[in-house]
Structure formats: C-alpha cells, structure tokens
Design an enzyme around this catalytic site. Structure first.
Site, short mmCIF file in Angstrom:
data_model
loop_
_atom_site.label_atom_id
_atom_site.label_comp_id
_atom_site.label_asym_id
_atom_site.label_seq_id
_atom_site.Cartn_x
_atom_site.Cartn_y
_atom_site.Cartn_z
N SER A 188 18.07 -42.31 47.97
CA SER A 188 16.97 -42.11 47.05
C SER A 188 16.73 -41.11 46.34
O SER A 188 16.28 -40.80 44.94
CB SER A 188 15.47 -42.84 47.75
N HIS A 216 16.20 -49.47 46.63
CA HIS A 216 16.57 -49.20 45.50
C HIS A 216 17.39 -50.06 45.59
O HIS A 216 18.94 -49.55 44.22
CB HIS A 216 16.77 -47.78 45.59
N LYS A 247 9.37 -51.80 45.12
CA LYS A 247 10.29 -51.17 43.69
C LYS A 247 10.43 -51.93 42.72
O LYS A 247 9.70 -53.22 41.90
CB LYS A 247 11.32 -50.62 44.48
#
Ligand SMILES: *Cc1c(COP(=O)(O)O)cnc(C)c1O
Length: 399
Positions: A188, A216, A247
């Site tokens: 990240s 992610h 996200k």
C-alpha cells in the site's frame, strides 16, 4: 494530582506539539474535509482540486447503480441491523454479498466484517494459536501487523518481497508449528506486487497457509480486475483471500474468501463476527452492486491499466524515482520529511490533491508523495499533474 512527568500526558503533549509544528509551516495535510467527491475532482475548502490521493481506483464512487442499490437497501431494511452477525444481525443482504464475493473471487464461501482492518485482526487472531507462527512481509499493512500482535502466535517479519529470507525463516520453524504467511497483494505504500508464484511454492513446500490481503488488488490487478490470482494466471492458489470493500469497491467492510470449512470456522471463532455489529444494509448492498458493475463495465479496469502505464512512464521520463511500483499506487520519492511536506503543499497550491507519507508509515529517509491514479482521470489530467509535480520537485530540489 498527576505528576508533571506523567508518561501518558507526555505522550499526548509530544503528538500535539508535532501537529502544531506542522500547522505553523503550512505542512499540515491531514483531516482535510471535502465537500464534494465526483469523478477525478474533489472540493476542499471551497476549492476544486484534481484528486490524486483516492482509493477509488475504478471511479465507481457516485455510480448511479451503486447509489441506487444503497438507497433501496435503506428503504427495505433501514439504517442498521439487530446486532452481530452470529446472532440477530444477519440479513439477506449479507448472504447476497457473501455469495457475490465468493463468485467474484472464485472461492467456495466468504465471511464479511465491518471493516478491512477488523477483518485482518479477526482472521489472523482466530487462526493462529500459541504454538504457531505468522510470517509477514516487512511492508505489510498495519492491520496485518496488529492482527499478529493480537494473536498469541510467534510473529516474524521477512525482508520486503525477499523470498530467500522467507525460505530461511520457514526452514527454521519447529516442524509441529502451524504456519501462516501473510502478504499484501499490492503493497500500500510502494505499489509493487507480491511474488505469488514463489510464495505459493514455498507455502506448499513447508505446509504453510497463504493469506493475501487484496485491499489494493481487487478491481486493480488482473485483466478483468479479479485480483492477484488473475494477474498471475494462478487461480485457486491463495488459501485465505482477504479484501476490503472500501477501495475500488466504494463501500465499507472487509471479507475473507476461501474454502467452506475455513469460512465456517471464522464465522464461529473470529471475535468480530461474534462481538461487533454487522455491516449496515446500505453498505452491504452497495458492495454487492459494485462487484456486478465491475463485471458489467470491464472497460474501467482497462482504462485504469492504461492510465497507470501512462502515469508511471511520464513520471519516470521526468526523472522521478517511483520505486518498483507497477500499480495505480505511485510513490514519488522525496527523501526527507520536509521535502515531502513541501512537495504536497506546492502541488496543492496548483490544484492537485496529493498527500505525503512519512515515517513511521514508511522507513526514515524514504518520505514520499503517494500519488494514486484512477480510471476516472483523463490523460490530460494526468499530464497536468506530472507537470505540477515536476515544477514542485525542481523548487524543492528533488529534480
Ligand atoms: C486499507 C487497507 C486495509 C484496511 O481496510 P479498511 O476497509 O479501510 O479498514 C487493510 N489492508 C490493506 C493492505 C489496506 O490498504
């Protein structure tokens, strides 16, 4: 009366002093509230800026289908539930979400939690006991580290993406110990990708479980955004597929997907599933709809990939050090904290909302801007941002 050298008071004082120092330099970039989020734009303090600090990788925030699903869920179920998942807090929307996640991830089953952070605490602490060992990459997310601290197991960290170090550590464990290896799919802070082929081989060789955090990675990696297994063409190789719904998926919550028995165990043994309220209806419905939108609009993932390539190539062409990033998370290395703070300030002055990352989130001396590109950016917007970063970098002395 508290003593003047009270350690708790001192801890508070030191943090407050640091915040004041940053404010005095116009370097305080945190807790900025925005009034409007739309596409690649954000309105902060009445001023519209180009967003380069968002996890909204596919530009799905404000998608009409997803917003409509959230509204319909409130109409049908209201704003909350009746408690925790194991007891009265499960509603049909949770079951639909878990079925959708299982399909999307190619897993038998899934369990959802109220945040990604809690998901890592829940899974690691439930799975690992006193005589086991958890092995984490040194750059794993804080929620993984906290999960390991909460577990009673031995906790070791191997050098970032260093498969030789991991092998040595696996070799050194007691043969009877349960072994869990946990990595971020996409790291990240650095934006590089875990080495799944070697991780898989090592875990198979040493009988270790492999858990991958795809916060992610879902919506980002793989030709159709299904994550790290799709990226490497290695379906079914991750035992414990962890992800967040906050996200690329514009909701909140986290999940573990895996085989039926694993999920059954977590639903009865992981403490947040038993002692913390279930996801609210709107969040669950939005996440389910978002997974369907990712399947129905595959061009979003393609645009994200081409924007990422363009952004990385342009920055590298100007001479920036972007470490080993190969994803929409792009570190722009600044070195000292002061330089990162000043880069962020100058960029924001020119209308780019981008944030600095400094120690302890990243190692000392590797302070950086962390710029995130999304499918919502146009090529012209990316080019403009690269120009702004270049001007700022020359002023600060990075280029
Ligand atoms: C953001 C993030 C989390 C936490 O997810 P939330 O849904 O924000 O709680 C966990 N792991 C990684 C790698 C993350 O980046």
């Amino acid at each position: 009366m508290r003593r003047t050298d009270d350690p708790i008071a001192r801890r508070i004082r030191e943090m407050v002093d640091r915040v004041h120092m940053l404010r005095d330099h116009n370097w305080y970039h945190y807790l900025r509230s925005s009034d409007e989020l739309r596409g690649s734009r954000v309105v902060v303090g009445g001023r519209e800026m180009l967003m380069f600090a968002s996890y909204n990788y596919l530009g799905l925030l404000r998608h009409p289908r997803i917003d409509a699903a959230a509204r319909a869920a409130v109409d049908e179920f209201g704003s909350g539930t009746h408690g925790v998942r194991l007891l009265a807090g499960t509603i049909r929307l949770h079951e639909e979400l878990e079925a959708a996640i299982s399909r999307f991830k190619g897993a038998e089953a899934a369990a959802t939690y109220s945040s990604g952070y809690v998901t890592n605490l829940a899974a690691i602490s439930a799975l690992c006991g006193r005589h086991d060992v958890v092995l984490c990459d040194r750059l794993d997310h804080a929620s993984i580290v906290d999960g390991c601290r909460l577990a009673l197991a031995k906790f070791e960290r191997f050098q970032h993406n260093d498969m030789e170090d991991l092998r040595r550590r696996l070799e050194a464990q007691e043969p009877g110990a349960g072994k869990l290896v946990v990595v971020d799919a996409v790291f990240s802070m650095d934006g590089d990708v875990a080495n799944l082929p070697v991780l898989h081989d090592l875990c198979a060789e040493f009988g270790a479980w492999l858990m991958v955090d795809e916060a992610h990675s879902v919506g980002v990696l793989g030709e159709t955004g299904h994550g790290i297994e799709e990226h490497y063409g290695m379906h079914g190789t991750v035992d414990i597929k962890m992800g967040t719904l906050s996200k690329a998926i514009p909701s909140v919550g986290g999940y573990i997907a895996g085989d039926r028995d694993l999920v059954c165990f977590l639903k009865h043994a992981s403490r947040p599933f038993i002692f913390s309220a279930s996801l609210p209806p709107a969040a669950a419905a939005a996440a389910t709809e978002a997974l369907a939108v990712i399947e129905d609009e595959p061009e979003r993932v393609r645009t994200l990939h081409s924007n990422t390539r363009h952004f990385l190539k342009s920055l590298q062409g100007r001479g920036f050090d972007t470490l080993h990033s190969a994803t929409p998370i792009v570190p722009i290395l600044c070195g000292t904290e002061d330089r990162a703070w000043e880069m962020a300030r100058l960029s924001q002055e020119e209308g780019i909302f981008v944030l600095p990352v400094v120690s302890p989130a990243v190692p000392d001396g590797t302070s950086r801007l962390r710029a995130n590109v999304t499918a919502a950016h146009t090529l012209a917007e990316i080019d403009f941002a690269v120009d702004v970063f270049t001007r700022a970098a020359k002023q600060v002395g990075i280029l």
